[in-house]
Design an enzyme around this catalytic site. Structure first.
Site, PDB file in Angstrom:
ATOM      1  N   LYS A   1       7.939  12.917  56.734  1.00 24.48           N
ATOM      2  CA  LYS A   1       8.443  11.440  57.517  1.00 24.48           C
ATOM      3  C   LYS A   1       8.510  11.867  58.955  1.00 24.48           C
ATOM      4  O   LYS A   1       9.383  12.814  59.388  1.00 24.48           O
ATOM      5  CB  LYS A   1       9.747  11.164  56.854  1.00 24.48           C
ATOM      6  CG  LYS A   1      10.273   9.949  57.667  1.00 24.48           C
ATOM      7  CD  LYS A   1      11.858   9.457  57.109  1.00 24.48           C
ATOM      8  CE  LYS A   1      12.105   8.404  57.629  1.00 24.48           C
ATOM      9  NZ  LYS A   1      12.619   8.424  59.120  1.00 24.48           N
TER      10      LYS A   1
ATOM     11  N   ILE B   1      11.963   1.714  55.688  1.00 23.41           N
ATOM     12  CA  ILE B   1      11.906   2.295  54.139  1.00 23.41           C
ATOM     13  C   ILE B   1      13.355   2.553  53.982  1.00 23.41           C
ATOM     14  O   ILE B   1      14.028   3.371  54.605  1.00 23.41           O
ATOM     15  CB  ILE B   1      11.099   3.719  54.232  1.00 23.41           C
ATOM     16  CG1 ILE B   1       9.435   3.018  54.508  1.00 23.41           C
ATOM     17  CG2 ILE B   1      11.114   4.438  52.975  1.00 23.41           C
ATOM     18  CD1 ILE B   1       8.816   4.258  54.499  1.00 23.41           C
TER      19      ILE B   1
ATOM     20  N   ALA C   1     -13.589  25.228  79.418  1.00 27.30           N
ATOM     21  CA  ALA C   1     -14.462  25.046  80.642  1.00 27.30           C
ATOM     22  C   ALA C   1     -15.590  24.452  80.272  1.00 27.30           C
ATOM     23  O   ALA C   1     -16.015  23.447  80.924  1.00 27.30           O
ATOM     24  CB  ALA C   1     -14.894  26.588  80.925  1.00 27.30           C
TER      25      ALA C   1
END
Length: 740
Positions: free
Chosen positions: A167, A128, A80
């Site tokens: 990962k 990769i 708030a």
């Protein structure tokens, strides 16, 4: 603020928050950091200098709160209080016309972009190599040690260290800062170029608009790689809301994140619960590599990957707190096993770990292949699969008309989750799998909320499931588009109705205020709207009797609908939801044919003569407009008084004042950009979506995108604001803003 809390239990988080250092605002100097006021003096009572000073303090405080909440996951004010500060800043910026270029208020999203432009990365974003076999990980370590020994490179600390990190199963992005200011973001794309998503990423609160630290403490250029994702809990809530609106749920968080980031409207992105982790430096310009221990200041690029992660965190860029530094490959394998045990407890999806050589000089020596880094390796988790029986196959109709087959399964436990249904994607997938009711199948679930079937393991039926030739909802013929299937019912199919109404009411269509998803759903549930034309049969008493409505609400909606009865032809065409027909193509169609009747009588060859309409799009437009139900819907709309107005070209109206001139618009104007483009075209000019050497004017509204302004500078295109555009129009006797 969202409910996202990504950090795991950490005893250090129990420390006194007053001991936490300030990132963007000092609590001792800024009254809006701790116990901020939630009531303020009326804006009208402030002078410009006071308002400007208060706005600067609010911006700094909100950046501080964003960092503590979205990066550290440790808020120090209530939602708030935060909302009160944010609303106050918005009020000040609007009342005193304060600049908002780097303001946190830009997080709510800007004007939609015409398209995602391609941009080149500062450095290649490669893949990769990966495996699920620990012996392959050990072989990676052997190769690293062998090649470094042969190169005689000196490794920092005289030992090969590895950085291990989760990962992430999200969407890779490049984010670029210049002198500490956020300037660009792009998707990975093909690794060399990606889609420009600058405006979209700017709405993600975990992405700072300004790096922490003074200008002299940050690199001149910092390009970082991160992973955009949607937290698990937020994803479940997002799908629940979509299903309540009758929309198709996202299959998994990764698809949801990727689809969200490619939205052309940043306000849609701002409404989605995206977050990000940063894990790599792609470019660091401003100093030479230095020592992690200090001595050169944060402008110096660290000598190790671990040092870079520390530096990123210091700049206010969110890193993952499960990252570890190890000195042995067996420790890396152990890290993977420990991570696998807790993967279901994490607030985000992962599918393995990444192992990186820590020393950057060693990484440079190891180099890359054409597609992957030779200094990094991914050790993935095994896929989660089980075998079960297909009990039934049902076909669902989405809001776009796409038909999706779903296999109902004999319930089976897959990775700790009971799976009773799996998507079969499309009819082509069914044919490829040769799957039918009664077959034994393998079910795959790797973070997917909707699992899928990769293979039939035991054929117990005859042939593949026969896909229906008629829509299961409206009985219209089903058409194939490559591997996909679509209902041809179009505007007449109830399953597609809510989407059609929402599209009809969009700002860049007929702009009918008050016809949002909740209202449309309520009208449908009450049985008041069974077709698009039913909107123009709505009765005030029926509307007023709805829950939460009244006379005023009913009259407001009816007034909006009444105002939409005589739409300009381009807006009407855009509102119909014709495939591949947005605002620009709708204008081109209207300009070419002039009237709706002429367009309805057009052949595919006629359509191909329209600017930017090729063979495929022409076929889709013709198919839509020639469809029996769509024709009936259009005829019914016209009978109810919806009368699209003929399109006036510059020549027809005696104009042509802008003949030979090309305009591009960016940012928010006082009217929808489509109206500004229409004004230009009605007076003989061209309005395009991108800046080129042929562009004469770039008209810049509020919160403009950066890419078009950069292109304008490169091509020496004159840039004007809306006031100058209005003056240009006035010189030719053209009214601005245009009358509706």
């Amino acid at each position: 603020m969202s409910d996202e809390q990504d950090r795991d239990d950490d005893p250090s988080r129990d420390a006194d928050p007053d001991d936490e250092p300030a990132r963007y605002a000092d609590p001792a100097e800024n009254p809006y950091v701790r116990e901020p006021p939630i009531e303020f003096t009326d804006v009208a009572e402030l002078d410009a200098a006071t308002a400007r000073e208060q706005a600067e303090r609010l911006r700094a405080a909100i950046r501080e709160h964003d960092y503590r909440y979205y990066v550290e996951a440790y808020p120090i004010v209530s939602d708030a209080a935060y909302d009160a500060l944010f609303d106050r800043l918005v009020a000040l910026e609007e009342a005193f016309d304060l600049p908002t270029e780097d303001s946190p208020t830009r997080r709510v999203g800007g004007e939609p972009v015409a398209e995602l432009e391609a941009v080149e990365h500062t450095a290649p974003m490669l893949s990769i190599d990966q495996t699920t076999d620990p012996d392959d990980v050990r072989e990676f370590d052997d190769r690293v040690r062998r090649e470094l020994a042969e190169s005689e490179v000196t490794v920092a600390g005289d030992a090969i260290e590895y950085v291990c990190e989760p990962k992430f199963d999200g969407l890779s992005v490049e984010v670029v800062y210049e002198n500490g200011e956020y300037v660009r973001a792009a998707t990975r794309g093909d690794g060399t170029t990606g889609d420009d998503v600058t405006e979209q990423v700017a709405t993600i609160r975990a992405v700072p608009g300004r790096l922490r630290g003074a200008p002299d403490d940050v690199p001149d250029i910092l390009a970082v790689r991160g992973e955009v994702y949607i937290p698990r809990d937020a994803f479940q809530e997002l799908n629940r809301e979509r299903q309540e609106r009758g929309e198709e749920p996202f299959a998994n968080p990764r698809n949801a994140a990727a689809g969200t980031l490619r939205q052309l409207d940043p306000t849609v992105v701002a409404d989605r619960p995206l977050s990000v982790f940063f894990f790599d430096v792609l470019e660091w310009t401003g100093a030479t590599p230095g020592d992690d221990s200090g001595g050169g200041g944060p402008r110096e690029r660290p000598a190790t990957h671990w040092g870079e992660l520390d530096a990123l965190e210091g700049f206010g860029l969110r890193r993952n707190d499960r990252t570890e530094l190890v000195t042995d490959i067996e420790d890396a394998i152990d890290y993977r096993d420990r991570t696998a045990e807790v993967r279901d407890e994490l607030a985000y999806e992962i599918d393995g770990i990444v192992i990186k050589v820590n020393d950057l000089a060693a990484c440079e020596t190891l180099g890359t292949t054409s597609r992957s880094y030779r200094w990094a390796f991914a050790y993935k988790f095994p896929p989660r699969t089980e075998t079960t029986t297909v009990e039934e196959i049902v076909v669902q109709v989405g809001r776009t008309g796409r038909l999706t087959p779903v296999a109902l399964l004999d319930p089976v436990d897959v990775g700790g989750v009971t799976v009773s249904r799996a998507t079969l994607h499309n009819p082509a997938e069914i044919e490829t799998l040769n799957v039918n009711v009664g077959d034994r199948v393998r079910v795959y679930r790797a973070g997917d909320v909707i699992p899928y079937i990769p293979a039939v393991v035991e054929k117990r039926s005859e042939g593949a499931y026969e896909f229906p030739e008629a829509c299961p909802v409206c009985d219209s013929p089903v058409e194939r588009d490559g591997p996909l299937a679509y209902c041809t019912g179009g505007l007449g199919c109830p399953a597609q109705l809510e989407r059609a109404i929402e599209h009809w009411a969009r700002r860049d269509a007929l702009d009918v205020e008050g016809l949002g998803p909740e209202t449309v759903e309520q009208l449908r549930a009450a049985g008041l709207v069974e077709s698009l034309p039913d909107l123009y049969r709505l009765d005030r008493e029926d509307l007023a009797a709805l829950d939460g409505w009244g006379e005023t609400s009913a009259e407001n909606l009816l007034a909006e609908l009444e105002a939409s009865r005589n739409p300009p032809l381009p807006e009407f065409l855009a509102a119909l939801g014709i495939p591949d027909v947005g605002a620009a193509t709708a204008r081109n169609l209207a300009a070419h044919f002039g009237t709706l009747d002429a367009l309805l009588a057009a052949s595919e060859a006629d359509l191909q003569a329209v600017e930017d309409v090729g063979e495929t799009v022409a076929a889709e437009i013709h198919e839509f407009l020639d469809g029996e139900r769509n024709r009936e819907t259009i005829a019914e709309l016209r009978e109810l008084g919806v009368d699209p107005q003929p399109y006036e070209t510059g020549a027809e109206s005696g104009g042509g004042e802008f003949e030979g001139l090309t305009f591009v618009f960016t940012g928010a104007l006082s009217v929808p950009r489509s109206e500004a483009q229409a004004v230009v075209e009605r007076h003989g000019g061209n309005a395009t979506g991108s800046v080129s050497g042929n562009t004469d004017y770039l008209v810049v509204g509020e919160d403009p995108g950066r890419s078009k302004r950069r292109d304008a500078e490169e091509h020496s295109v004159e840039t004007i604001d809306e006031a100058a555009f209005a003056s240009l129009l006035a010189d030719h006797g053209i009214e601005w803003p245009p009358e509706s």
